[in-house]
Design a protein around this motif. Structure first.
Motif, PDB file in Angstrom:
ATOM      1  N   HIS A 258      22.140 -65.698  -6.258  1.00  0.00           N
ATOM      2  CA  HIS A 258      21.239 -64.626  -6.689  1.00  0.00           C
ATOM      3  C   HIS A 258      19.859 -65.187  -7.044  1.00  0.00           C
ATOM      4  O   HIS A 258      18.829 -64.581  -6.703  1.00  0.00           O
ATOM      5  N   GLU A 259      19.831 -66.326  -7.714  1.00  0.00           N
ATOM      6  CA  GLU A 259      18.553 -66.939  -8.070  1.00  0.00           C
ATOM      7  C   GLU A 259      17.795 -67.413  -6.828  1.00  0.00           C
ATOM      8  O   GLU A 259      16.564 -67.351  -6.779  1.00  0.00           O
TER       9      GLU A 259
ATOM     10  N   ARG B 264      11.748 -64.085  -2.969  1.00  0.00           N
ATOM     11  CA  ARG B 264      10.887 -62.905  -3.101  1.00  0.00           C
ATOM     12  C   ARG B 264       9.613 -63.197  -3.897  1.00  0.00           C
ATOM     13  O   ARG B 264       8.773 -62.307  -4.055  1.00  0.00           O
ATOM     14  N   LYS B 265       9.468 -64.426  -4.387  1.00  0.00           N
ATOM     15  CA  LYS B 265       8.285 -64.766  -5.173  1.00  0.00           C
ATOM     16  C   LYS B 265       7.131 -65.117  -4.231  1.00  0.00           C
ATOM     17  O   LYS B 265       7.259 -66.025  -3.394  1.00  0.00           O
TER      18      LYS B 265
ATOM     19  N   LEU C  48       6.564 -68.239  -1.219  1.00  0.00           N
ATOM     20  CA  LEU C  48       6.354 -67.910   0.194  1.00  0.00           C
ATOM     21  C   LEU C  48       5.048 -68.502   0.714  1.00  0.00           C
ATOM     22  O   LEU C  48       4.995 -69.027   1.834  1.00  0.00           O
ATOM     23  N   PHE C  49       3.992 -68.431  -0.093  1.00  0.00           N
ATOM     24  CA  PHE C  49       2.719 -69.020   0.336  1.00  0.00           C
ATOM     25  C   PHE C  49       2.839 -70.540   0.462  1.00  0.00           C
ATOM     26  O   PHE C  49       2.305 -71.143   1.405  1.00  0.00           O
ATOM     27  N   LEU C  50       3.546 -71.170  -0.491  1.00  0.00           N
ATOM     28  CA  LEU C  50       3.663 -72.624  -0.474  1.00  0.00           C
ATOM     29  C   LEU C  50       4.485 -73.115   0.712  1.00  0.00           C
ATOM     30  O   LEU C  50       4.132 -74.112   1.350  1.00  0.00           O
ATOM     31  N   VAL C  51       5.579 -72.441   1.009  1.00  0.00           N
ATOM     32  CA  VAL C  51       6.388 -72.914   2.134  1.00  0.00           C
ATOM     33  C   VAL C  51       5.702 -72.643   3.463  1.00  0.00           C
ATOM     34  O   VAL C  51       5.878 -73.393   4.430  1.00  0.00           O
TER      35      VAL C  51
ATOM     36  N   ASP D  61       4.285 -65.702 -11.389  1.00  0.00           N
ATOM     37  CA  ASP D  61       5.606 -66.254 -11.094  1.00  0.00           C
ATOM     38  C   ASP D  61       6.019 -67.317 -12.105  1.00  0.00           C
ATOM     39  O   ASP D  61       7.199 -67.430 -12.450  1.00  0.00           O
ATOM     40  N   ILE D  62       5.071 -68.098 -12.588  1.00  0.00           N
ATOM     41  CA  ILE D  62       5.382 -69.107 -13.603  1.00  0.00           C
ATOM     42  C   ILE D  62       5.802 -68.449 -14.915  1.00  0.00           C
ATOM     43  O   ILE D  62       6.803 -68.844 -15.549  1.00  0.00           O
TER      44      ILE D  62
END
Length: 425
Positions: free
Chosen positions: A206-207, A213-214, A218-221, A406-407
């Motif tokens: 679940h985590e 979804r963060k 998504l931008f970092l990957v 997100d942080i």
């Protein structure tokens, strides 16, 4: 049992020797090509094959890191490194060399266990610096590989060099087993520091879904998909570029590469230190440093490669300047991934990030070889590196916008866990 800094020292030694072995392929390229009578395309395929094997095993290593004792997994990876390197050293034909070289990728991406373990030894305010220190092993390992290749390839041959580095992998496996110890996941998080006993956290699907979804992740990957292209291209092909297209002597090549690697190592330390320093002032700090690094690298590499071969001094100076900017982002990206990931899935988070990075970067040596055959190594290196760095700068700008939310979401979740554990419910 080793303390935190003893653990860092052993893991640094493991990564340094492992990177030396992994990055030897570039400096030994010409000798291996001559042994098997192959061209740049098939030589590039040998590197890509190992990268692809490592790529597909990344999710497995990440899952194992979140489920089992991480020191044992790191020791296992070191043993596999030693064994597969020995096999590639004794391969008598190119097809067998391709197969055995591909098998060396099995252990290449076992780092989720290592970085996840370090995140539980050191808190958020120190992580970029520790990761920057550990990531120095990439350029320093390359320098050691160049030194080994130049110093020993004519004396004992490339096969004997690989027998030596493979033996070091077996020795490190034993040392890791004896020194490095597991610690509870989440132990270093400030929100959990007041707990007398930290609950046992394990992999939680679940985590993982929530992480996907963060926006920041998504931008970092996505930037990571493109961001590792330059490092793979430069580490594999730059030695041959200096040797063949610029016509530099072995002494000149060593001077250029050695000084660049030393400065690049300082770049990892500086990037981590700057990221931690700016992170204490703004949650966007680490990503601001990252964006500045990739944009500066693109501009400086374009200037560097426009300098004619006969202007060796000017070229050398610009290589050094460019090298400093290349690693500024690396420790900060990893630290940011852990800033937004719960402790029990950090192995999987880093594996997912690196899997997506590798899915693009694993093709970099082969694509560069294909482009070089049709144009030149100069054109291939410049096109791929500058293009991907500019795109990464844009993606970092998006991550800078989304990171604080997100942080703070993760910190709120950890505080809720602490309150629940303290109440005994």
């Amino acid at each position: 049992m080793g303390g935190p800094w003893a653990v860092v020292a052993v893991l640094f030694a493991f990564m340094l020797l492992h990177q030396t072995d992994k990055l030897l392929l570039g400096p030994l390229t010409t000798e291996i090509m001559n042994t098997f009578h192959i061209g740049e395309d098939l030589m590039g395929l040998a590197s890509t094959a190992a990268l692809l094997v490592g790529l597909f095993l990344y999710p497995l290593w990440g899952y194992l890191a979140d489920r089992f004792a991480r020191p044992a997994l790191i020791a296992l990876a070191s043993f596999i490194w030693g064994a597969t390197t020995w096999l590639s050293a004794i391969a008598p034909t190119y097809p067998l060399f391709l197969l055995t070289r591909a098998s060396t990728g099995i252990d290449d991406n076992a780092y989720p266990s290592l970085y996840s373990l370090i995140s539980d030894y050191f808190g958020p305010q120190l992580r970029s610096r520790i990761y920057g220190f550990l990531q120095m092993t990439g350029p320093v390992g390359y320098l050691m590989g160049v030194a080994l290749a130049l110093g020993l390839k004519d004396l004992i041959g490339w096969r004997a060099i690989y027998l030596i580095t493979g033996s070091l992998g077996l020795i490190m496996a034993l040392l890791i087993w004896r020194v490095v110890r597991e610690v509870p996941r989440g132990r270093s998080e400030p929100e959990l520091a007041a707990l007398a006993e930290i609950p046992a956290y394990r992999f939680n699907l679940h985590e993982v879904r929530a992480l996907l979804r963060k926006p920041t992740f998504l931008f970092l990957v996505t930037q990571g998909f493109f961001g590792v292209f330059p490092w793979n291209v430069i580490s594999f092909w730059f030695f041959r570029y200096l040797e063949v297209e610029r016509g530099y002597s072995n002494a000149q090549i060593f001077v250029v590469m050695a000084s660049a690697v030393i400065v690049m190592s300082l770049g990892y330390l500086a990037g981590g230190a700057m990221g931690d320093w700016l992170f204490r002032r703004t949650l966007r700090g680490r990503l601001i440093v990252s964006m500045a690094g990739v944009l500066a690298g693109a501009v400086l590499l374009a200037i560097t490669m426009s300098i004619p071969p006969q202007a060796f001094g000017a070229f050398w100076a610009m290589v050094i300047l460019t090298a400093f900017t290349i690693p500024l982002a690396a420790p900060n990206v990893l630290a940011t991934v852990f800033d937004i990931s719960p402790p029990e899935i950090r192995g999987s988070a880093q594996a997912l990030e690196s899997f997506i990075e590798g899915s693009g970067a694993s093709l970099a040596p082969f694509l560069t070889g294909l482009l070089a055959v049709r144009t030149s190594l100069h054109t291939a290196i410049l096109t791929i590196c500058v293009g991907t760095w500019l795109l990464c700068g844009f993606l970092f700008a998006l991550a800078i916008w989304s990171a604080p939310r997100d942080i703070m979401a993760l910190r709120a979740e950890l505080r809720a866990r602490a309150a629940q554990a303290a109440s005994g419910s």
